[in-house]
Design an enzyme around this catalytic site. Structure first.
Site, PDB file in Angstrom:
ATOM      1  N   GLN A 233      51.717  45.879  45.469  1.00 60.02           N
ATOM      2  CA  GLN A 233      52.647  45.484  44.403  1.00 60.02           C
ATOM      3  C   GLN A 233      53.862  44.775  44.992  1.00 60.02           C
ATOM      4  OE1 GLN A 233      51.950  45.730  41.169  1.00 60.02           O
ATOM      5  NE2 GLN A 233      53.904  44.937  40.479  1.00 60.02           N
TER       6      GLN A 233
ATOM      7  N   ASP B 189      44.402  39.965  43.777  1.00 56.77           N
ATOM      8  CA  ASP B 189      45.562  39.268  43.206  1.00 56.77           C
ATOM      9  C   ASP B 189      45.423  37.747  43.351  1.00 56.77           C
ATOM     10  OD1 ASP B 189      47.615  40.735  41.947  1.00 56.77           O
ATOM     11  OD2 ASP B 189      48.253  41.599  43.857  1.00 56.77           O
TER      12      ASP B 189
ATOM     13  N   LYS C 198      48.233  49.609  35.807  1.00 59.79           N
ATOM     14  CA  LYS C 198      47.036  49.127  36.508  1.00 59.79           C
ATOM     15  C   LYS C 198      46.067  50.285  36.739  1.00 59.79           C
ATOM     16  CE  LYS C 198      49.486  45.200  38.411  1.00 59.79           C
ATOM     17  NZ  LYS C 198      50.146  44.494  39.506  1.00 59.79           N
TER      18      LYS C 198
HETATM   19  N1  GUN Z   1      54.529  41.770  40.914  1.00 61.33           N
HETATM   20  C1  GUN Z   1      54.659  41.113  39.738  1.00 61.33           C
HETATM   21  N2  GUN Z   1      53.462  40.629  39.333  1.00 61.33           N
HETATM   22  C2  GUN Z   1      52.566  40.991  40.265  1.00 61.33           C
HETATM   23  C3  GUN Z   1      51.157  40.799  40.393  1.00 61.33           C
HETATM   24  O1  GUN Z   1      50.484  40.166  39.575  1.00 61.33           O
HETATM   25  N3  GUN Z   1      50.596  41.342  41.506  1.00 61.33           N
HETATM   26  C4  GUN Z   1      51.309  42.016  42.441  1.00 61.33           C
HETATM   27  N4  GUN Z   1      50.670  42.493  43.503  1.00 61.33           N
HETATM   28  N5  GUN Z   1      52.604  42.216  42.346  1.00 61.33           N
HETATM   29  C5  GUN Z   1      53.226  41.706  41.254  1.00 61.33           C
END
Ligand code: GUN
Length: 278
Positions: A93, A116, A49
């Site tokens: 996350q 998100d 990311k």
């Molecule tokens: N963990 C797995 N996929 C995601 C996601 O798309 N966003 C976040 N914040 N955590 C995750």
């Protein structure tokens, strides 16, 4: 035989568009990325990311907190990030360590920085057709379909899986695109027969290679959200690709299908944020 929907190509296209928009409009965007604990998979996702931010021209600030971080401490960091005018996106996350209530953390993020799309305010907006941030993986699947020339309007769509992150928002997005939507889950009777009715079959079931050709209508579009590491070290999806490709007209591979779209759509949310009217 089916054609492949190439998520790598489409995700790169979206990241390029984001980069061009940032450059052309001189946008100042900053994403705060919060990682708690040392889950190796999460560390890889967070690293990717941050790399995507760099590519697109978005500033990222990261907070890597120890596993034993208290919920109060994390809530206090989120409050600071909410109040910081320089930051327009906050990503915590998941999964979080067990002693932290994930739901409380998601609710603490300001809905207008919730890139998100997990906050109940944004989920609610999606469910009543108002603009807001949308969960990245299902939003990415809509892009895959549209950019592959798939008409969604009027089609029969079956979604297998009802998670808050994928299945439910996926169903709502397909409904918004005027598909006739069926959501299947572990209590669904006659799953195979239900799937055989789908023009578009979206599989987020979490079981390696569970969906083979016998579930698929001739010519259907098949989207595989799953990703699993097999004993031989290779990756596979929830769909038995070799079998399914004989019946599908279009199909996403694993890896290189849905996976790369999540980060591309995160970038799109970060860049477009503020234009959402929220
Ligand atoms: N963990 C797995 N996929 C995601 C996601 O798309 N966003 C976040 N914040 N955590 C995750």
């Amino acid at each position: 035989m089916s054609e492949i929907i190439d998520g790598k190509v489409i995700s790169n296209m979206i990241k390029d568009e984001c980069r061009q928009k940032v450059e052309k409009e001189g946008l100042k965007r900053c994403l705060a990325v919060v990682l708690v604990g040392d889950d190796p998979a999460s560390a890889v996702y967070v690293g990717n990311k941050k790399k995507a931010c760099e590519f697109v021209g978005v500033r990222s600030v990261s907070y890597e907190l120890p596993e034993d971080t208290s919920e109060e401490k994390l809530l206090s960091l989120i409050a600071d990030l909410n109040a910081d005018d320089e930051i327009n996106g906050i990503l915590v996350q998941l999964p979080l360590p067990k002693h932290i209530n994930e739901d409380r953390i998601i609710r603490a993020i300001s809905p207008d920085k919730d890139v998100d799309g997990f906050h109940p305010e944004n989920v609610g907006r999606l469910s009543i057709g108002q603009p807001g941030y949308v969960s990245c993986t299902p939003a990415g699947i809509i892009e895959l379909l549209k950019r592959s020339g798939v008409t969604i309007d009027g089609k029969s769509c079956v979604v297998i899986g009802r998670s808050n992150i994928v299945g439910k928002p996926m169903a709502l997005l397909m409904l918004r695109e005027n598909a006739t939507v069926t959501v299947c889950h572990s209590h669904t009777k006659d799953l195979r027969e239900v799937c055989q009715r789908a023009d578009i079959l979206i599989v987020a079931v979490g079981k390696p290679k569970m969906i083979d050709a016998s579930y698929i209508k001739e010519g259907a579009v098949v989207i595989d959200v799953g990703i699993h590491r097999m004993e031989n070290g290779k990756l596979c999806g929830d769909v038995d690709y070799d079998s399914a490709k004989e019946k599908a007209s279009l199909i996403t591979p694993v890896p290189g299908g849905v996976g790369p779209m999540t980060i591309a759509m995160l970038m799109k949310n970060v860049v477009d944020g503020g234009e959402l009217g929220i």
